[in-house]
Motif scaffolding. Structure first.
Motif, PDB file in Angstrom:
ATOM      1  N   ILE A   1     -18.834 -51.029  -0.244  1.00  0.00           N
ATOM      2  CA  ILE A   1     -17.799 -51.120   1.118  1.00  0.00           C
ATOM      3  C   ILE A   1     -16.340 -51.475  -0.156  1.00  0.00           C
ATOM      4  CG2 ILE A   1     -16.477 -52.715   2.426  1.00  0.00           C
ATOM      5  CD1 ILE A   1     -19.194 -53.315   3.808  1.00  0.00           C
ATOM      6  N   GLY A   2     -15.454 -50.394   0.044  1.00  0.00           N
ATOM      7  CA  GLY A   2     -14.554 -50.396  -0.980  1.00  0.00           C
ATOM      8  C   GLY A   2     -13.491 -51.709  -0.559  1.00  0.00           C
ATOM      9  N   HIS A   3     -13.288 -52.496  -1.591  1.00  0.00           N
ATOM     10  CA  HIS A   3     -12.224 -53.683  -1.447  1.00  0.00           C
ATOM     11  C   HIS A   3     -11.182 -53.436  -1.680  1.00  0.00           C
ATOM     12  CE1 HIS A   3     -10.808 -57.625  -3.186  1.00  0.00           C
ATOM     13  NE2 HIS A   3     -11.075 -57.888  -2.196  1.00  0.00           N
ATOM     14  N   ARG A   4     -10.233 -53.325  -0.506  1.00  0.00           N
ATOM     15  CA  ARG A   4      -8.880 -52.912  -0.172  1.00  0.00           C
ATOM     16  C   ARG A   4      -8.910 -51.458  -0.759  1.00  0.00           C
ATOM     17  NH1 ARG A   4      -6.314 -58.264  -3.629  1.00  0.00           N
ATOM     18  NH2 ARG A   4      -7.856 -59.570  -2.660  1.00  0.00           N
TER      19      ARG A   4
ATOM     20  N   ALA B   1     -10.017 -48.385  -2.952  1.00  0.00           N
ATOM     21  CA  ALA B   1     -10.350 -48.330  -4.597  1.00  0.00           C
ATOM     22  C   ALA B   1      -9.263 -48.653  -5.524  1.00  0.00           C
ATOM     23  CB  ALA B   1     -10.864 -46.783  -4.681  1.00  0.00           C
ATOM     24  N   PRO B   2      -9.137 -50.006  -5.600  1.00  0.00           N
ATOM     25  CA  PRO B   2      -7.985 -50.611  -6.226  1.00  0.00           C
ATOM     26  C   PRO B   2      -8.056 -50.444  -7.803  1.00  0.00           C
ATOM     27  CG  PRO B   2      -9.465 -52.435  -5.736  1.00  0.00           C
ATOM     28  CD  PRO B   2     -10.112 -50.856  -5.199  1.00  0.00           C
ATOM     29  N   MET B   3      -9.013 -49.885  -8.392  1.00  0.00           N
ATOM     30  CA  MET B   3      -9.002 -49.657  -9.860  1.00  0.00           C
ATOM     31  C   MET B   3      -8.608 -47.908  -9.925  1.00  0.00           C
ATOM     32  SD  MET B   3     -12.674 -51.109 -11.087  1.00  0.00           S
ATOM     33  CE  MET B   3     -12.459 -50.760 -12.875  1.00  0.00           C
ATOM     34  N   LEU B   4      -8.346 -47.024  -8.934  1.00  0.00           N
ATOM     35  CA  LEU B   4      -8.043 -45.680  -9.029  1.00  0.00           C
ATOM     36  C   LEU B   4      -6.753 -45.651  -8.310  1.00  0.00           C
ATOM     37  CD1 LEU B   4     -11.331 -44.105  -8.107  1.00  0.00           C
ATOM     38  CD2 LEU B   4     -10.461 -44.674 -10.178  1.00  0.00           C
ATOM     39  N   ALA B   5      -6.228 -46.353  -7.370  1.00  0.00           N
ATOM     40  CA  ALA B   5      -5.117 -46.331  -6.565  1.00  0.00           C
ATOM     41  C   ALA B   5      -4.593 -47.801  -6.064  1.00  0.00           C
ATOM     42  CB  ALA B   5      -5.274 -45.493  -5.358  1.00  0.00           C
ATOM     43  N   PRO B   6      -3.201 -47.722  -5.810  1.00  0.00           N
ATOM     44  CA  PRO B   6      -2.803 -49.272  -5.117  1.00  0.00           C
ATOM     45  C   PRO B   6      -3.573 -49.672  -4.154  1.00  0.00           C
ATOM     46  CG  PRO B   6      -0.918 -47.249  -5.427  1.00  0.00           C
ATOM     47  CD  PRO B   6      -2.271 -46.685  -5.566  1.00  0.00           C
ATOM     48  N   GLU B   7      -3.814 -51.025  -4.190  1.00  0.00           N
ATOM     49  CA  GLU B   7      -4.662 -51.538  -2.952  1.00  0.00           C
ATOM     50  C   GLU B   7      -3.905 -51.262  -1.760  1.00  0.00           C
ATOM     51  OE1 GLU B   7      -3.686 -56.073  -2.740  1.00  0.00           O
ATOM     52  OE2 GLU B   7      -4.666 -55.580  -4.816  1.00  0.00           O
ATOM     53  N   ASN B   8      -4.781 -51.361  -0.711  1.00  0.00           N
ATOM     54  CA  ASN B   8      -4.501 -51.339   0.696  1.00  0.00           C
ATOM     55  C   ASN B   8      -3.495 -50.189   1.192  1.00  0.00           C
ATOM     56  OD1 ASN B   8      -6.137 -53.458   1.877  1.00  0.00           O
ATOM     57  ND2 ASN B   8      -4.774 -55.009   1.232  1.00  0.00           N
ATOM     58  N   THR B   9      -3.788 -48.879   0.460  1.00  0.00           N
ATOM     59  CA  THR B   9      -2.719 -47.943   0.789  1.00  0.00           C
ATOM     60  C   THR B   9      -3.726 -46.750   0.970  1.00  0.00           C
ATOM     61  OG1 THR B   9      -2.750 -47.058  -1.499  1.00  0.00           O
ATOM     62  CG2 THR B   9      -1.120 -48.510  -1.023  1.00  0.00           C
ATOM     63  N   GLU B  10      -2.991 -45.799   1.818  1.00  0.00           N
ATOM     64  CA  GLU B  10      -3.893 -44.744   2.205  1.00  0.00           C
ATOM     65  C   GLU B  10      -4.511 -43.997   0.979  1.00  0.00           C
ATOM     66  OE1 GLU B  10      -3.152 -40.702   5.143  1.00  0.00           O
ATOM     67  OE2 GLU B  10      -1.393 -41.434   3.660  1.00  0.00           O
ATOM     68  N   MET B  11      -3.809 -43.976  -0.077  1.00  0.00           N
ATOM     69  CA  MET B  11      -4.638 -43.329  -1.095  1.00  0.00           C
ATOM     70  C   MET B  11      -5.694 -43.941  -1.815  1.00  0.00           C
ATOM     71  SD  MET B  11      -2.820 -42.793  -5.082  1.00  0.00           S
ATOM     72  CE  MET B  11      -3.832 -41.894  -6.486  1.00  0.00           C
ATOM     73  N   SER B  12      -5.560 -45.485  -1.591  1.00  0.00           N
ATOM     74  CA  SER B  12      -6.854 -46.228  -2.176  1.00  0.00           C
ATOM     75  C   SER B  12      -7.997 -46.002  -1.097  1.00  0.00           C
ATOM     76  CB  SER B  12      -6.288 -47.564  -2.208  1.00  0.00           C
ATOM     77  OG  SER B  12      -7.268 -48.562  -2.370  1.00  0.00           O
ATOM     78  N   PHE B  13      -7.777 -46.117   0.064  1.00  0.00           N
ATOM     79  CA  PHE B  13      -8.982 -45.576   0.886  1.00  0.00           C
ATOM     80  C   PHE B  13      -9.419 -44.252   0.708  1.00  0.00           C
ATOM     81  CE2 PHE B  13      -6.331 -49.129   3.216  1.00  0.00           C
ATOM     82  CZ  PHE B  13      -7.205 -50.079   2.883  1.00  0.00           C
ATOM     83  N   LEU B  14      -8.540 -43.360   0.699  1.00  0.00           N
ATOM     84  CA  LEU B  14      -9.037 -41.998   0.451  1.00  0.00           C
ATOM     85  C   LEU B  14      -9.936 -41.720  -0.840  1.00  0.00           C
ATOM     86  CD1 LEU B  14      -5.861 -40.018   1.726  1.00  0.00           C
ATOM     87  CD2 LEU B  14      -8.005 -39.965   2.868  1.00  0.00           C
ATOM     88  N   LYS B  15      -9.558 -42.473  -1.555  1.00  0.00           N
ATOM     89  CA  LYS B  15     -10.369 -42.412  -2.923  1.00  0.00           C
ATOM     90  C   LYS B  15     -11.711 -43.021  -2.648  1.00  0.00           C
ATOM     91  CE  LYS B  15      -7.666 -40.774  -5.979  1.00  0.00           C
ATOM     92  NZ  LYS B  15      -7.783 -39.361  -6.828  1.00  0.00           N
ATOM     93  N   THR B  16     -11.834 -44.120  -2.112  1.00  0.00           N
ATOM     94  CA  THR B  16     -12.971 -44.578  -1.634  1.00  0.00           C
ATOM     95  C   THR B  16     -13.760 -43.614  -0.978  1.00  0.00           C
ATOM     96  OG1 THR B  16     -12.041 -47.023  -1.573  1.00  0.00           O
ATOM     97  CG2 THR B  16     -14.399 -46.657  -0.318  1.00  0.00           C
ATOM     98  N   ILE B  17     -13.284 -42.975   0.010  1.00  0.00           N
ATOM     99  CA  ILE B  17     -14.023 -42.028   0.720  1.00  0.00           C
ATOM    100  C   ILE B  17     -14.499 -40.728  -0.041  1.00  0.00           C
ATOM    101  CG2 ILE B  17     -14.007 -40.273   2.683  1.00  0.00           C
ATOM    102  CD1 ILE B  17     -11.887 -42.321   4.076  1.00  0.00           C
ATOM    103  N   GLU B  18     -13.600 -40.405  -0.923  1.00  0.00           N
ATOM    104  CA  GLU B  18     -13.940 -39.479  -1.798  1.00  0.00           C
ATOM    105  C   GLU B  18     -15.026 -39.528  -2.706  1.00  0.00           C
ATOM    106  OE1 GLU B  18     -11.615 -37.684  -5.874  1.00  0.00           O
ATOM    107  OE2 GLU B  18     -10.226 -38.271  -4.124  1.00  0.00           O
ATOM    108  N   HIS B  19     -15.260 -40.879  -3.205  1.00  0.00           N
ATOM    109  CA  HIS B  19     -16.188 -41.449  -4.294  1.00  0.00           C
ATOM    110  C   HIS B  19     -17.513 -41.566  -3.207  1.00  0.00           C
ATOM    111  CE1 HIS B  19     -14.290 -40.646  -7.973  1.00  0.00           C
ATOM    112  NE2 HIS B  19     -13.176 -41.229  -7.286  1.00  0.00           N
ATOM    113  N   GLY B  20     -17.587 -41.411  -1.765  1.00  0.00           N
ATOM    114  CA  GLY B  20     -18.733 -41.999  -1.177  1.00  0.00           C
ATOM    115  C   GLY B  20     -18.958 -43.132  -0.849  1.00  0.00           C
TER     116      GLY B  20
END
Length: 524
Positions: free
Chosen positions: A236-239, A241-260
């Motif tokens: 479960i992505g914490h906020r 993917a905050p190591m790849l994108a700014p936390e709690n943003t659309e980009m961060s959640f898309l990165k989590t989905i992108e990485h499975g």
């Protein structure tokens, strides 16, 4: 024969000169003294100081291991300092480097001392090294004390780490004892009294015997029979993917989905005009450019801004500027551009995104402060967004908030109700709890098994390091909340996984080999 012995002694002197030079700053031969058989290896003052050198080595090793194993929580430590100091810096990395340098320095001094003892030279530690030793002692003692006061959960992290690293720490300890056999044997042989020999060899053999037998009381969930390992814990992505994108943003959640990633975790607060949005902190200072847009309101609570005001803030530039995680890689130009254009995300958009990709969602809900117009209506507003606005599939929602749980169960049947603390199984079943969301420091394979028998699964947060994820996997955890979905997704099996038979062979071979080498050293 005499000529050969003199030549060997002459060729051997440069080595001793280097040892004594680095340890005592006594580079000249006439400055050094040999230890006579049966005599003490150094003056009374040096004899009193040598235990301090050994203590500095032990404490620096303990602190280096303790701090190194705490890497999972470095981000929390750095943000804690940011909140107190007002500026961003990777203090955790700096402390790790300092700890490694100090340990290396003390280790070299100890190695030099052992080599000088083996060569029959009297010990004399230079005053500058004595000051350095006191500095190392002071740093390690004060740091360990500060950790015990300010970061008490860190002790639990260290204890958990022993469950996976203990077999390998055992190997390292045995290897050190084999290396120490050489100076111990030489020093014992030079002693002219049996009592002195017993004083030298006795503690060494006692420690060695303890290390030989310590695996009898060792436990690790990663030492298990083939076929008994459970499924890989969901991520479960914490906020996001905050190591790849700014936390709690659309980009961060898309990165989590992108990485499975299997689910998304976030934090929800509510604006002054009733729009639920995603924000972890009480204020907007850390994760937005509010100091540029609204400098006079930078310290104001995030929930006292209207949604129109919140939409004018940038939620991504801070991420590129601060690089909040140790070991973050460089972003591609496309990702940098995307990060710079991130804005504050609404709960409604977050739920639509999760629903469209069939991802679990779990969130912490923050009640607005006093004098907020939605202070007593905030839960109804959030439920309205979940049930009517987003219409997310209800089984995807892990409902964590504990107040008015019975009301939520009546108006929104189908949520997976989750408890944020351990409780008796009877109480959990009574309140229809199907999952526990626990801090990783509460991890216990026995508790996980007990809850699983009652069909209650466990999720642990925040798990970033592969060794900690491996421990959760071996312990039977159902899922973990993590900042590092992209790293843990590629782990095909737990680290340090082995069967009891493999460990027994490793243990016995290590003990037999070390016993043979130590016996050989003492015999020669």
């Amino acid at each position: 024969v005499v000529r050969r012995r003199l030549l060997q002694r002459y060729e051997h002197q440069p080595f001793i000169s280097c040892l004594a030079g680095f340890y005592s700053c006594r580079w000249k031969r006439y400055q050094r003294e040999r230890t006579e058989p049966g005599k003490c290896c150094c003056s009374m003052r040096e004899c009193m100081f040598f235990p301090l050198l050994v203590a500095a080595f032990c404490l620096s090793l303990v602190f280096l291991y303790t701090w190194g194993e705490g890497k999972n929580d470095y981000n929390n430590f750095d943000w804690y300092n940011y909140g107190n100091l007002g500026f961003w810096f990777l203090w955790s990395l700096l402390i790790l480097i300092v700890a490694a340098v100090l340990f290396t320095y003390i280790s070299l001094l100890l190695v030099l001392a052992m080599c000088l003892l083996a060569e029959g030279q009297q010990l004399y530690l230079h005053w500058s090294h004595k000051i350095g030793t006191f500095l190392v002692l002071g740093f390690c003692i004060s740091s360990l004390f500060a950790l015990s006061i300010l970061w008490r959960d860190h002790r639990k992290t260290v204890r958990l780490s022993f469950q996976v690293t203990a077999p390998y720490l055992h190997l390292g300890a045995i290897a050190i004892m084999v290396l120490l056999a050489w100076p111990v044997a030489l020093h014992a042989i030079r002693a002219d009294k049996k009592v002195t020999q017993v004083i030298i060899v006795g503690p060494y053999l006692a420690i060695l015997l303890f290390l030989f037998l310590i695996p009898l009381g060792m436990y690790s969930p990663c030492i298990r029979e083939v076929g008994t390992l459970g499924p890989k814990p969901a991520l479960i992505g914490h906020r996001g993917a905050p190591m790849l994108a700014p936390e709690n943003t659309e980009m961060s959640f898309l990165k989590t989905i992108e990485h499975g990633g299997d689910g998304l975790e976030t934090d929800v607060t509510i604006s002054y005009d009733g729009v639920p949005f995603l924000m972890h902190d009480d204020t907007l200072t850390r994760t937005t450019n509010i100091q540029e847009v609204y400098p006079n309101d930078a310290g104001k609570a995030a929930s006292f801004f209207s949604w129109d005001a919140l939409q004018k803030l940038n939620a991504g530039t801070w991420f590129l500027k601060n690089k909040p995680f140790v070991g973050m890689g460089s972003l591609s130009k496309a990702d940098q551009k995307q990060a710079m254009n991130q804005s504050i995300y609404t709960l409604s958009s977050f739920l639509h995104l999760a629903d469209s990709h069939n991802k679990l969602v779990i969130f912490d809900l923050y009640r607005p402060p006093e004098k907020h117009p939605y202070r007593n209506l905030w839960l109804r507003k959030i439920l309205d967004v979940i049930l009517n606005e987003s219409k997310i599939k209800r089984h995807l929602v892990l409902w964590l908030h504990n107040s008015v749980r019975s009301f939520v169960q009546s108006v929104a049947p189908g949520f997976q109700h989750t408890m944020g603390r351990k409780a008796p199984i009877e109480d959990l079943l009574k309140h229809k709890i199907v999952k526990l969301n626990l801090a990783y420091t509460d991890m216990s394979s026995e508790d996980i098994r007990k809850y699983a028998e009652a069909n209650i699964t466990t999720n642990f947060y925040v798990v970033n390091e592969p060794w900690l994820y491996s421990l959760a996997w071996c312990s039977g955890a159902h899922s973990v909340t993590t900042n590092a979905v992209h790293l843990l997704k590629d782990l095909s099996q737990p680290l340090f996984l082995m069967t009891p038979q493999q460990y027994n062979i490793m243990w016995i071979l290590t003990d037999l080999t070390s016993a043979f080498l130590i016996s050989l050293i003492f015999a020669l």
